[in-house]
Design a protein around this motif. Structure first.
Motif, PDB file in Angstrom:
ATOM      1  N   ARG A   1      -7.888  29.853  20.062  1.00 17.26           N
ATOM      2  CA  ARG A   1      -9.308  29.562  19.916  1.00 17.26           C
ATOM      3  C   ARG A   1      -9.535  28.047  20.061  1.00 17.26           C
ATOM      4  O   ARG A   1     -10.414  27.612  20.810  1.00 17.26           O
ATOM      5  N   LEU A   2      -8.714  27.263  19.380  1.00 14.43           N
ATOM      6  CA  LEU A   2      -8.884  25.806  19.467  1.00 14.43           C
ATOM      7  C   LEU A   2      -8.648  25.292  20.885  1.00 14.43           C
ATOM      8  O   LEU A   2      -9.421  24.503  21.413  1.00 14.43           O
ATOM      9  N   VAL A   3      -7.570  25.770  21.510  1.00  7.84           N
ATOM     10  CA  VAL A   3      -7.196  25.249  22.830  1.00  7.84           C
ATOM     11  C   VAL A   3      -8.228  25.633  23.886  1.00  7.84           C
ATOM     12  O   VAL A   3      -8.630  24.814  24.713  1.00  7.84           O
ATOM     13  N   GLU A   4      -8.668  26.906  23.846  1.00 10.68           N
ATOM     14  CA  GLU A   4      -9.505  27.389  24.947  1.00 10.68           C
ATOM     15  C   GLU A   4     -10.996  27.183  24.708  1.00 10.68           C
ATOM     16  O   GLU A   4     -11.784  27.268  25.639  1.00 10.68           O
ATOM     17  N   LEU A   5     -11.393  26.915  23.475  1.00  6.63           N
ATOM     18  CA  LEU A   5     -12.821  26.769  23.199  1.00  6.63           C
ATOM     19  C   LEU A   5     -13.200  25.319  22.899  1.00  6.63           C
ATOM     20  O   LEU A   5     -14.153  25.047  22.185  1.00  6.63           O
ATOM     21  N   GLY A   6     -12.415  24.386  23.416  1.00  6.84           N
ATOM     22  CA  GLY A   6     -12.785  22.978  23.265  1.00  6.84           C
ATOM     23  C   GLY A   6     -12.573  22.443  21.862  1.00  6.84           C
ATOM     24  O   GLY A   6     -13.279  21.533  21.426  1.00  6.84           O
ATOM     25  N   GLY A   7     -11.610  22.996  21.146  1.00  7.87           N
ATOM     26  CA  GLY A   7     -11.367  22.561  19.769  1.00  7.87           C
ATOM     27  C   GLY A   7     -10.400  21.393  19.646  1.00  7.87           C
ATOM     28  O   GLY A   7     -10.087  20.969  18.546  1.00  7.87           O
ATOM     29  N   LEU A   8      -9.934  20.855  20.796  1.00  8.58           N
ATOM     30  CA  LEU A   8      -9.042  19.700  20.743  1.00  8.58           C
ATOM     31  C   LEU A   8      -9.707  18.519  21.445  1.00  8.58           C
ATOM     32  O   LEU A   8     -10.336  18.699  22.490  1.00  8.58           O
ATOM     33  N   VAL A   9      -9.564  17.337  20.876  1.00 10.18           N
ATOM     34  CA  VAL A   9     -10.092  16.145  21.551  1.00 10.18           C
ATOM     35  C   VAL A   9      -8.968  15.135  21.748  1.00 10.18           C
ATOM     36  O   VAL A   9      -8.074  15.011  20.911  1.00 10.18           O
ATOM     37  N   ASP A  10      -9.066  14.423  22.865  1.00 14.51           N
ATOM     38  CA  ASP A  10      -8.086  13.387  23.185  1.00 14.51           C
ATOM     39  C   ASP A  10      -8.283  12.227  22.204  1.00 14.51           C
ATOM     40  O   ASP A  10      -9.379  11.694  22.081  1.00 14.51           O
ATOM     41  N   GLU A  11      -7.210  11.858  21.530  1.00 13.64           N
ATOM     42  CA  GLU A  11      -7.323  10.828  20.500  1.00 13.64           C
ATOM     43  C   GLU A  11      -7.793   9.497  21.093  1.00 13.64           C
ATOM     44  O   GLU A  11      -8.595   8.791  20.494  1.00 13.64           O
ATOM     45  N   ALA A  12      -7.305   9.182  22.303  1.00 10.05           N
ATOM     46  CA  ALA A  12      -7.622   7.885  22.898  1.00 10.05           C
ATOM     47  C   ALA A  12      -9.046   7.825  23.447  1.00 10.05           C
ATOM     48  O   ALA A  12      -9.762   6.842  23.244  1.00 10.05           O
ATOM     49  N   THR A  13      -9.478   8.894  24.146  1.00 11.41           N
ATOM     50  CA  THR A  13     -10.765   8.830  24.851  1.00 11.41           C
ATOM     51  C   THR A  13     -11.890   9.544  24.113  1.00 11.41           C
ATOM     52  O   THR A  13     -13.064   9.346  24.432  1.00 11.41           O
ATOM     53  N   GLY A  14     -11.553  10.409  23.159  1.00 15.73           N
ATOM     54  CA  GLY A  14     -12.579  11.194  22.464  1.00 15.73           C
ATOM     55  C   GLY A  14     -13.087  12.358  23.293  1.00 15.73           C
ATOM     56  O   GLY A  14     -13.957  13.109  22.861  1.00 15.73           O
ATOM     57  N   GLU A  15     -12.545  12.507  24.515  1.00 14.73           N
ATOM     58  CA  GLU A  15     -12.974  13.606  25.399  1.00 14.73           C
ATOM     59  C   GLU A  15     -12.388  14.930  24.919  1.00 14.73           C
ATOM     60  O   GLU A  15     -11.213  14.979  24.537  1.00 14.73           O
ATOM     61  N   PRO A  16     -13.185  16.008  24.936  1.00 10.53           N
ATOM     62  CA  PRO A  16     -12.586  17.301  24.576  1.00 10.53           C
ATOM     63  C   PRO A  16     -11.572  17.740  25.637  1.00 10.53           C
ATOM     64  O   PRO A  16     -11.746  17.452  26.834  1.00 10.53           O
ATOM     65  N   TYR A  17     -10.509  18.411  25.181  1.00  8.18           N
ATOM     66  CA  TYR A  17      -9.524  18.950  26.114  1.00  8.18           C
ATOM     67  C   TYR A  17     -10.091  20.211  26.733  1.00  8.18           C
ATOM     68  O   TYR A  17     -10.610  21.072  26.038  1.00  8.18           O
ATOM     69  N   ARG A  18     -10.025  20.291  28.074  1.00  4.12           N
ATOM     70  CA  ARG A  18     -10.502  21.496  28.756  1.00  4.12           C
ATOM     71  C   ARG A  18      -9.313  22.302  29.268  1.00  4.12           C
ATOM     72  O   ARG A  18      -8.550  21.836  30.097  1.00  4.12           O
ATOM     73  N   TRP A  19      -9.202  23.514  28.747  1.00  3.45           N
ATOM     74  CA  TRP A  19      -8.103  24.391  29.156  1.00  3.45           C
ATOM     75  C   TRP A  19      -8.252  24.778  30.615  1.00  3.45           C
ATOM     76  O   TRP A  19      -9.365  25.045  31.076  1.00  3.45           O
ATOM     77  N   ARG A  20      -7.152  24.740  31.366  1.00  5.30           N
ATOM     78  CA  ARG A  20      -7.163  25.350  32.691  1.00  5.30           C
ATOM     79  C   ARG A  20      -5.844  26.092  32.871  1.00  5.30           C
ATOM     80  O   ARG A  20      -4.830  25.728  32.271  1.00  5.30           O
ATOM     81  N   PRO A  21      -5.885  27.171  33.679  1.00  9.27           N
ATOM     82  CA  PRO A  21      -4.672  27.967  33.856  1.00  9.27           C
ATOM     83  C   PRO A  21      -3.502  27.103  34.348  1.00  9.27           C
ATOM     84  O   PRO A  21      -3.699  26.146  35.093  1.00  9.27           O
ATOM     85  N   LEU A  22      -2.304  27.469  33.910  1.00  5.92           N
ATOM     86  CA  LEU A  22      -1.115  26.691  34.237  1.00  5.92           C
ATOM     87  C   LEU A  22      -0.166  27.500  35.110  1.00  5.92           C
ATOM     88  O   LEU A  22       0.132  28.661  34.800  1.00  5.92           O
ATOM     89  N   SER A  23       0.311  26.882  36.186  1.00  8.49           N
ATOM     90  CA  SER A  23       1.322  27.545  37.019  1.00  8.49           C
ATOM     91  C   SER A  23       2.694  27.256  36.454  1.00  8.49           C
ATOM     92  O   SER A  23       3.061  26.095  36.264  1.00  8.49           O
ATOM     93  N   MET A  24       3.437  28.335  36.199  1.00  7.93           N
ATOM     94  CA  MET A  24       4.747  28.191  35.563  1.00  7.93           C
ATOM     95  C   MET A  24       5.816  28.881  36.413  1.00  7.93           C
ATOM     96  O   MET A  24       5.535  29.856  37.101  1.00  7.93           O
ATOM     97  N   LEU A  25       7.027  28.356  36.319  1.00  8.90           N
ATOM     98  CA  LEU A  25       8.129  28.917  37.117  1.00  8.90           C
ATOM     99  C   LEU A  25       9.327  29.252  36.257  1.00  8.90           C
ATOM    100  O   LEU A  25       9.712  28.469  35.376  1.00  8.90           O
ATOM    101  N   TYR A  26       9.913  30.393  36.533  1.00  7.92           N
ATOM    102  CA  TYR A  26      11.179  30.757  35.904  1.00  7.92           C
ATOM    103  C   TYR A  26      12.247  30.760  36.994  1.00  7.92           C
ATOM    104  O   TYR A  26      12.228  31.606  37.884  1.00  7.92           O
ATOM    105  N   PRO A  27      13.159  29.788  36.970  1.00  7.78           N
ATOM    106  CA  PRO A  27      14.156  29.721  38.045  1.00  7.78           C
ATOM    107  C   PRO A  27      15.214  30.808  37.876  1.00  7.78           C
ATOM    108  O   PRO A  27      15.682  31.040  36.766  1.00  7.78           O
ATOM    109  N   VAL A  28      15.564  31.458  38.976  1.00  5.17           N
ATOM    110  CA  VAL A  28      16.587  32.501  38.930  1.00  5.17           C
ATOM    111  C   VAL A  28      17.826  32.057  39.693  1.00  5.17           C
ATOM    112  O   VAL A  28      18.933  32.121  39.189  1.00  5.17           O
ATOM    113  N   SER A  29      17.629  31.566  40.945  1.00  4.17           N
ATOM    114  CA  SER A  29      18.802  31.198  41.747  1.00  4.17           C
ATOM    115  C   SER A  29      19.418  29.915  41.193  1.00  4.17           C
ATOM    116  O   SER A  29      18.741  29.081  40.586  1.00  4.17           O
ATOM    117  N   GLU A  30      20.713  29.775  41.416  1.00  2.00           N
ATOM    118  CA  GLU A  30      21.401  28.554  40.988  1.00  2.00           C
ATOM    119  C   GLU A  30      20.766  27.330  41.628  1.00  2.00           C
ATOM    120  O   GLU A  30      20.642  26.281  41.017  1.00  2.00           O
TER     121      GLU A  30
END
Ligand SMILES: [Zn+2]
Length: 581
Positions: free
Chosen positions: A518-547
């Motif tokens: 709820r906090l992450v996706e509904l703007g419940g976090l603010v950047d300490e330095a800028t005061g800007e709210p954190y805006r959630w966006r989808p993240l691309s993630m990888l699980y490596p299989v091959s060596e």
């Protein structure tokens, strides 16, 4: 040291606190390390009704057969079919404890049952995931066979062994010894030791209490048989417990108890008892490996590594012909295509037939897990060839009404140049028979609660990569909760996301997942330095299989070390973007 296991003694529950495969994972590890010979592991039979009735009231046993009884004992909704499976599984586990006790007396040594230890169960009621008091039932059986000597129950599960104590309260031939966080019951017994240490206990205090009290008891009481409930819910990383016992502390504890018993030549039955979360099996595995091996500690693999190697072992027995349908049928899809001039065979990722996938999921035990959730006839449906990839669905029933898994996948060469990935455009895992509760509220993106099989599903996809020579699995996590669940094993595609996501995770550390989402996706976090709210966006993630891809990630340069962001929590702004469920 001998082992007794309970076939069909494991069942997956709709809520994820109990690892359904804890015992088998422990045994798999010991076998793989060559510490246990699989041919010498005894398989028990389920406890007989007569054995259960030696301890439990008939009214209680009959009541357990009624719908809802097991649900009340477990404090969660299960449904009729799962209730029946839980009853059967627990009965199987009681059988293994009974048999282990008999073997310990026969051999005079240590016999391990990787399960059991249902110490909260009383004569007339269930409590805390315990339906039948397996130790009391094993004792009653031995008494019936004429064993009259003194017995010690050494209960080092985090929780009070109140059920066992109450059953033997008037029996001076059984000493119940329990060190726990808090008492569940103040009543004592003719022969009992109850030591409540409170919360937040660390190694030193725990081992001190044990060393000060167990040897004098063994010297005075002089048991001729001991049950050792080696619960690992004392661990610092336990999902339920409130103690801080380290991995080394657990190894030291178990070695001390078995050392004291061994020095006095007391035959012993070791039971796993409590331990919650997916990592719990590793504590028991580490400790038993140490006891089997004597000298050296052997570190168990991570839960994912263990599962990948287990699945890979099973998959070696699946042929391309079976998976792709080039089997021994009279006319293959290719033959029919040639004969009839039909459209090309519709295969998942150009290779798998629906039947091939069903066979694989059966052999991997994936369908057994699905069945233990109460879905008796799982089936696979394929819908290949869509613009965004091939669709694979798993339904829980032949009529295809209950959708459990939906996956849209394609081969991808663009996301990471030089590598070919299995890219998941969409992955849904849900249990349409489970319901949201106060403890398991709806998370963003959910229609039903999760299936609890993300790890098994990803591992099955690792095998797809192995088979099709793909380098890894890519997925876009649309929401915070799957991203946070996966980050320990996956890499972020864009290295610039790493410090930001790490800062997000740090800002919500310690919060329950629903609150964190709820906090992450509904703007419940603010950047300490800028005061800007954190805006959630989808993240691309990888699980490596091959060596090759694993090596690439290991060598990937870290982004220039700028100041890492820090986020502070604030209350979500009303009307801030609400994710569509
Ligand atoms: Zn416990």
């Amino acid at each position: 040291m001998e082992f007794v296991v309970a076939p069909h003694g494991w069942v997956r529950l709709p809520a994820g606190l109990l690892d359904p495969w804890r015992g088998p994972r422990v045994l798999d590890f010991l076998e793989q390390e060559g510490l246990v010979d699989p041919r010498r592991v005894r398989r028990s039979t389920p406890a007989r009704g007569l054995d259960l009735a030696r301890v439990h009231d008939l009214d209680y046993l009959e009541g357990l057969e009624l719908p809802g009884a097991t649900e009340r004992a477990f404090g969660m909704r299960l449904g009729d079919q799962v209730e029946q499976r839980v009853l059967r599984a627990h009965r199987a586990q009681v059988g293994a404890t009974v048999q282990a006790a008999g073997r310990a007396l026969e051999t005079g040594g240590v016999v391990v049952h990787p399960g059991g230890g249902f110490h909260h169960a009383r004569r007339d009621r269930a409590a805390g995931f315990c339906l039948f008091n397996d130790v009391a039932i094993a004792v009653a059986r031995l008494r019936d066979l004429g064993f009259t000597d003194r017995i010690a129950v050494i209960d080092l599960d985090l929780h009070d062994g109140d059920g066992t104590r109450s059953i033997f309260a008037a029996d001076p031939s059984v000493h119940t010894y329990s060190i726990h966080n808090r008492p569940w019951d103040d009543a004592g017994g003719a022969e009992s030791t109850s030591i409540a240490l409170g919360s937040g206990v660390g190694d030193e205090r725990y081992l001190e209490a044990l060393r000060a009290t167990l040897p004098p008891l063994l010297d005075r009481f002089r048991p001729r048989l001991a049950f050792f409930l080696a619960g690992v819910d004392v661990a610092e990383d336990d999902d339920l417990g409130d103690w801080r016992i380290t991995a080394g502390g657990i190894v030291a504890r178990d070695a001390f108890v078995l050392g004291e018993l061994g020095a006095r030549r007391v035959p012993a039955v070791v039971l796993l008892a409590g331990g919650y979360g997916e990592e719990a099996w590793r504590h028991a595995a580490r400790s038993l490996a140490r006891l089997c091996h004597g000298r050296h500690a052997i570190e168990p693999p991570s839960t994912s590594e263990a599962l990948v190697s287990r699945f890979r072992g099973l998959a070696r027995e699946l042929s391309a012909a079976e998976l792709g349908g080039y089997g021994d049928e009279l006319l293959t899809a290719e033959d029919l295509e040639e004969i009839l001039g039909a459209a090309p065979a519709r295969r998942f990722l150009g290779f798998y037939t629906g039947g091939g996938i069903e066979l694989a999921l059966e052999r991997l035990g994936y369908f057994a897990d699905v069945r233990s959730l109460g879905f008796d006839s799982p089936v696979v449906e394929l819908d290949p060839g869509g613009p965004e990839g091939d669709i694979l669905r798993v339904f829980g029933d032949g009529e295809r009404r209950e959708l459990l898994v939906e996956l849209r996948a394609r081969r991808d060469r663009r996301a990471l140049p030089g590598f070919e990935l299995l890219w998941l455009e969409w992955l849904l895992l849900q249990n349409p028979r489970a319901s949201f509760t106060a403890e398991r509220p709806r998370l963003p993106g959910q229609t039903f609660p999760g299936l609890g099989m993300l790890r098994e599903t990803m591992t099955a996809l690792v095998l797809v990569c192995d088979r099709l020579k793909l380098d890894g699995i890519g997925i876009t996590a649309a929401h915070y909760h799957p991203a946070s669940q996966s980050i320990a094993e996956m890499h972020l595609l864009d290295p610039a996301d790493e410090p930001v996501f790490a800062a997000v995770c740090a800002a919500v550390r310690g919060l329950p997942i629903p609150e964190a989402s709820r906090l992450v996706e509904l703007g419940g976090l603010v950047d300490e330095a800028t005061g800007e709210p954190y805006r959630w966006r989808p993240l691309s993630m990888l699980y490596p299989v091959s060596e090759r891809l694993r090596a690439w990630f290991a060598a990937r340069e870290r982004p220039a070390a700028g100041p890492a962001p820090r986020f502070l929590r604030r209350e979500p702004v009303p009307g801030a973007a609400v994710p569509v469920p």
